[in-house]
Write a protein that holds these residues in place. Structure first.
Motif, mmCIF file in Angstrom:
data_model
loop_
_atom_site.group_PDB
_atom_site.id
_atom_site.type_symbol
_atom_site.label_atom_id
_atom_site.label_comp_id
_atom_site.label_asym_id
_atom_site.label_seq_id
_atom_site.Cartn_x
_atom_site.Cartn_y
_atom_site.Cartn_z
ATOM 1 N N PHE A 10 0.802 -1.137 -0.098
ATOM 2 C CA PHE A 10 0.005 0.092 0.020
ATOM 3 C C PHE A 10 0.805 1.215 0.098
ATOM 4 C CE2 PHE A 10 -1.998 3.299 2.761
ATOM 5 C CZ PHE A 10 -2.957 3.551 2.159
ATOM 6 N N SER A 11 2.077 1.316 0.748
ATOM 7 C CA SER A 11 2.674 2.297 1.160
ATOM 8 C C SER A 11 3.692 2.729 -0.077
ATOM 9 C CB SER A 11 3.593 2.541 2.272
ATOM 10 O OG SER A 11 4.238 1.503 2.408
ATOM 11 N N ILE A 12 4.407 1.833 -0.649
ATOM 12 C CA ILE A 12 5.107 2.051 -1.824
ATOM 13 C C ILE A 12 4.750 2.666 -2.956
ATOM 14 C CG2 ILE A 12 6.999 0.749 -3.286
ATOM 15 C CD1 ILE A 12 7.965 0.814 -0.461
ATOM 16 N N PRO A 13 3.450 2.345 -3.581
ATOM 17 C CA PRO A 13 3.077 3.143 -4.837
ATOM 18 C C PRO A 13 2.843 4.538 -4.270
ATOM 19 C CG PRO A 13 1.874 0.807 -4.717
ATOM 20 C CD PRO A 13 2.556 0.956 -3.158
ATOM 21 N N GLY A 14 2.259 4.789 -2.988
ATOM 22 C CA GLY A 14 2.074 6.167 -2.623
ATOM 23 C C GLY A 14 3.422 6.807 -2.337
ATOM 24 N N ILE A 15 4.357 6.023 -1.889
ATOM 25 C CA ILE A 15 5.811 7.003 -1.650
ATOM 26 C C ILE A 15 6.228 7.454 -3.140
ATOM 27 C CG2 ILE A 15 8.262 6.508 -1.030
ATOM 28 C CD1 ILE A 15 6.979 4.762 1.398
ATOM 29 N N ALA A 16 5.894 6.354 -3.968
ATOM 30 C CA ALA A 16 6.538 6.418 -5.562
ATOM 31 C C ALA A 16 5.761 7.857 -5.793
ATOM 32 C CB ALA A 16 6.155 5.594 -6.304
ATOM 33 N N ALA A 17 4.452 8.111 -5.441
ATOM 34 C CA ALA A 17 3.952 9.205 -6.271
ATOM 35 C C ALA A 17 4.424 10.526 -5.530
ATOM 36 C CB ALA A 17 2.264 9.212 -5.702
ATOM 37 N N VAL A 18 4.763 10.528 -4.251
ATOM 38 C CA VAL A 18 5.303 11.505 -3.230
ATOM 39 C C VAL A 18 6.728 11.869 -3.970
ATOM 40 C CG1 VAL A 18 6.009 12.407 -1.149
ATOM 41 C CG2 VAL A 18 4.009 11.314 -1.413
ATOM 42 N N SER A 78 -7.969 18.714 -4.400
ATOM 43 C CA SER A 78 -7.928 18.474 -5.840
ATOM 44 C C SER A 78 -7.337 19.463 -6.791
ATOM 45 C CB SER A 78 -9.756 18.438 -6.152
ATOM 46 O OG SER A 78 -10.325 17.623 -5.386
ATOM 47 N N VAL A 79 -6.611 20.485 -6.178
ATOM 48 C CA VAL A 79 -6.018 21.540 -7.169
ATOM 49 C C VAL A 79 -4.898 20.721 -7.240
ATOM 50 C CG1 VAL A 79 -4.853 23.611 -6.928
ATOM 51 C CG2 VAL A 79 -6.871 23.390 -5.612
ATOM 52 N N PHE A 80 -4.047 19.983 -6.382
ATOM 53 C CA PHE A 80 -2.884 19.204 -6.853
ATOM 54 C C PHE A 80 -3.001 17.859 -7.592
ATOM 55 C CE2 PHE A 80 -2.559 22.350 -3.367
ATOM 56 C CZ PHE A 80 -1.629 22.961 -3.752
ATOM 57 N N PRO A 81 -2.090 17.522 -8.490
ATOM 58 C CA PRO A 81 -2.234 16.296 -8.985
ATOM 59 C C PRO A 81 -2.009 15.110 -8.042
ATOM 60 C CG PRO A 81 -0.871 17.844 -10.434
ATOM 61 C CD PRO A 81 -1.141 18.368 -9.006
ATOM 62 N N ALA A 82 -1.394 15.229 -7.055
ATOM 63 C CA ALA A 82 -0.934 14.085 -6.322
ATOM 64 C C ALA A 82 -2.227 13.285 -5.797
ATOM 65 C CB ALA A 82 -0.324 14.603 -4.885
ATOM 66 N N ARG A 83 -3.438 13.710 -5.543
ATOM 67 C CA ARG A 83 -4.346 13.307 -5.123
ATOM 68 C C ARG A 83 -4.862 11.944 -6.061
ATOM 69 N NH1 ARG A 83 -10.685 15.409 -3.670
ATOM 70 N NH2 ARG A 83 -11.256 13.176 -3.558
ATOM 71 N N PHE A 84 -4.782 12.636 -7.381
ATOM 72 C CA PHE A 84 -5.459 11.821 -8.310
ATOM 73 C C PHE A 84 -4.525 10.857 -8.971
ATOM 74 C CE2 PHE A 84 -7.584 15.800 -8.162
ATOM 75 C CZ PHE A 84 -8.814 15.376 -8.097
ATOM 76 N N TYR A 85 -3.092 11.158 -8.979
ATOM 77 C CA TYR A 85 -2.279 9.940 -9.327
ATOM 78 C C TYR A 85 -2.089 8.744 -8.134
ATOM 79 C CZ TYR A 85 2.213 8.078 -10.706
ATOM 80 O OH TYR A 85 2.984 7.178 -11.271
ATOM 81 N N MET A 86 -2.224 9.355 -6.781
ATOM 82 C CA MET A 86 -2.017 8.481 -5.726
ATOM 83 C C MET A 86 -3.014 7.285 -6.018
ATOM 84 S SD MET A 86 -0.027 8.411 -2.717
ATOM 85 C CE MET A 86 0.353 10.037 -2.624
ATOM 86 N N GLU A 87 -4.046 7.723 -6.305
ATOM 87 C CA GLU A 87 -5.274 6.656 -6.520
ATOM 88 C C GLU A 87 -5.015 5.729 -7.729
ATOM 89 O OE1 GLU A 87 -9.089 8.873 -6.508
ATOM 90 O OE2 GLU A 87 -10.122 7.275 -7.226
#
Lengths: 373, 298
Positions: A178-186, A322-331
């Motif tokens: 769960f965390s690694i794909p999230g860390i990748a995005a960050v 929602s202003v920042f792309p991270a929210r959507f890319y994380m998903e």
């Protein structure tokens, strides 16, 4: 000479205060940043996650099964809705329409009345570790309340229902999956933003921007020309992170390469343009880095869904996120690593990431044009 | 001679601040036009407008008979070369990469670019390896190559904003020899500088103060018109220096450890002679600058 002079220390102390009060950014950092963090954390660290979307299929259709569903509905924690088939329930979890699926088998009431434990199956979205522990806690409470409602007897350990759990996409609830794909995005976002945060400032500070502007090069050409080399570089960074996730941490990738590449490129361009916008606005490298750290890191860590799930935050934070792309890319990243939804399932995420990239680029060009005029 | 630059009632405002106020002048083709003033006088702002980097708030600007109109700056940009105050070349790129980049920005035909590059490098007498990274070059050479870069597209006029700032005297002299050679080839040079010895090379000089044009003439005429009376060089002969009564002078300016002065009455010279050696001198451009640009603001 004295080793400590009160007068000298006082002079430095007073001078430093003057610097602080004449620098709005430092003041803002000192006073407004803690306020912003407290507000975001205070609202996002809501452990009482409520209104968890729950699909259910009642094959028993008895008073007991209805009471079980009622118990879920009457708690504030779950929002049950019925589906036609187990496949539909599973599909809703994949599409993130539901976080869990409750399946009540045909002999549910018969089993309970015979003094045995009533069995139900619960499918949970294992790709979402951030809500799963809260859901598990609620399910224990629901179990006690349900058996009391159904049998109207004092609750004991033996009388509890038999909830059979299955974690989809992450059967062992491996937190790294769960965390690694999230860390990748960050990481990708941070690197991308830092790469472009300095690029325009540097040209202003060295004076080379004037030379560029004295040629027929337009604002759009300058922006695009500056952005894309960093897009390739950041994409290289993504490839490194992608293989690290799989080889070192053993995170499976079940999605499509096309989806992850397209999504990552749009995400990278969005963050590069965000960094460039900071660069255009601040004009000085040291100010740009401060802006990037504040404006970039805060939403990335707190409002991206990396740590706290966005969908349970108050609306205002969801809008800001929602202003920042991270929210959507994380998903998208978590989905492609663990679930592998199709392009048509994810079209909205691609659309939003694309639009955000375009809007940030347009903002850069317009702001740049205005700043040189 | 025909006109290369025609500036008519130029104003540049930034909010409430007027950086350039009602400035008008012309620059003729093949002229070295000096643009002088103290820091913040509006020189760089004016140059930025003339190069199409900044929009005028009011007034009209013509470059080679083409009016500079907002949104159509690219027409003007093809006619001008610009060497900025701070930047010469990208330090981490090689000479060739810097030149290739400048040519690409101007959509130059490759063959034409190669020919111009060779001609310009010959012009400055540079025969070394073009793959050398710029940061390894001496400042003087960097400036000369930056001049070549600004000339690659064969502009009719070159704007040089303090091109020799921080450059050693010998290299500065060499740079000005190149400028004179360019003018001999028909180029027009518009230059700002803080070095008054360099300004002496200009055909005409415009002096700016607080955004306004306060004088425009040849160096000789500027000197003649600024000093109507004899200028003296005063060297103190006593230590500590005993300063004379300032009311004896129309002009009294420190000049290093000495002074440049104009007496109200030459009969007072004998009073001052007790403490100073006094010599008649011709005014330099620096005297003019101090008198017109700095003296009046004190």
């Amino acid at each position: 000479m004295k080793s400590f002079s009160y007068k000298r220390a006082r002079a430095i102390f007073l001078k430093e205060f003057k610097h602080i009060f004449r620098d709005p950014f430092t003041l803002m950092m000192a006073l407004l940043l803690p306020l912003a963090i407290v507000l975001i954390l205070g609202n996002s660290m809501e452990f009482n996650i409520k209104s968890i979307s729950m699909a259910y299929l009642d094959h028993d259709k008895t008073q007991s099964s209805r009471k079980l569903v009622e118990t879920f509905a009457s708690s504030d924690y779950f929002k049950p809705y019925t589906v036609e088939s187990p496949a539909a329930g599973e599909a809703d979890i994949r599409r993130e329409k539901a976080r869990m699926f409750l399946f009540i088998p045909p002999d549910f009431e018969k089993e309970i009345m015979a003094g045995r434990k009533g069995k139900v199956q619960i499918l949970l979205d294992g790709a979402d570790n951030s809500t799963i522990s809260a859901v598990m806690n609620y399910l224990n409470t629901i179990n006690m309340n349900a058996i009391y409602k159904i049998k109207d007897i004092p609750v004991s350990k033996d009388s509890l229902l038999d909830f059979r759990y299955r974690y989809l996409y992450n059967p062992e609830l491996n937190s790294q999956w769960f965390s690694i794909p999230g860390i990748a995005a960050v990481i990708i976002a941070l690197v991308a933003m830092m790469l472009t945060t300095l690029t325009i400032c540097r040209e202003w500070e060295t004076g080379s921007m004037e030379m560029l502007l004295s040629t027929p090069a337009t604002a759009l050409e300058i922006m695009i020309g500056k952005l894309f080399p960093y897009a390739f570089l950041s994409f290289g960074g993504f490839i490194v992170v992608f293989f690290c996730a799989q080889i070192i941490f053993g995170v499976p990738f079940v999605g499509s390469y096309f989806n992850i590449i397209l999504g990552t490129l749009l995400f990278i361009i969005g963050y590069l343009a965000t960094g460039m916008f900071i660069s255009v606005v601040s004009r000085k490298q040291e100010v740009a880095v401060q802006y990037a750290a504040t404006i970039g890191l805060l939403p990335l860590s707190l409002l991206s869904g990396f740590i706290f799930p966005i969908e349970y935050m108050p609306d205002i934070y969801q809008w800001i996120a929602s202003v920042f792309p991270a929210r959507f890319y994380m998903e998208l990243s978590r989905d492609q690593f663990l679930k592998g939804s199709s392009f048509t399932d994810l079209w909205f995420l691609f659309f939003v990431l694309g639009m955000q990239a375009l809007v940030w680029i347009a903002a850069c060009v317009l702001k740049f044009k205005r700043s040189i005029e | 001679m025909s006109t290369m630059v025609d500036v008519r009632h130029l104003f540049v405002r930034f909010g409430d601040f007027t950086a350039v106020r009602d400035v008008s002048f012309t620059v003729e083709k093949g002229e070295i036009f000096g643009f002088l003033g103290a820091n913040g006088a509006g020189k760089t702002t004016t140059i930025r407008v003339l190069c199409g980097l900044l929009l005028a708030s009011e007034g009209r600007v013509f470059i080679d008979n083409e009016e500079l109109i907002a949104g159509h700056e690219s027409l003007i940009k093809s006619k001008v070369g610009y060497m900025s105050q701070h930047f010469t070349l990208y330090d981490d790129l090689s000479i060739r990469e810097n030149m290739d980049f400048a040519a690409s920005l101007r959509h130059m035909n490759h063959a034409e670019y190669l020919k111009n590059r060779r001609d310009l490098l010959d012009f400055i007498g540079f025969n070394e390896d073009l793959t050398k990274v710029v940061r390894d070059l001496p400042t003087g050479i960097k400036q000369e190559i930056a001049l070549c870069v600004s000339l690659l597209h064969q502009p009719k006029i070159v704007f040089l904003d303090e091109p020799t700032a921080g450059v050693a005297p010998v290299a500065r002299h060499r740079f000005w020899e190149l400028i004179k050679k360019l003018v001999a080839q028909g180029k027009t040079i518009f230059v700002t500088t803080h070095y008054m010895d360099e300004a002496e090379n200009c055909g005409r000089i415009a002096l700016m103060r607080s955004g306004e044009l306060i004088a425009l003439d040849s160096p000789a005429n500027l000197k003649q018109n600024t000093f109507h009376k004899q200028l003296y060089h005063l060297s103190p002969i006593t230590t500590p220096v005993i300063l004379p009564d300032r009311n004896l002078f129309d002009i009294w300016e420190p000049y290093g450890q000495n002074y440049h002065a104009v007496f109200k009455n030459d009969t007072d010279i004998s009073i001052v002679r007790k403490h100073f050696n006094i010599q008649k001198i011709s005014p330099s451009l620096e005297d003019v600058f101090i008198q017109l640009v700095e003296g009046q603001t004190r």
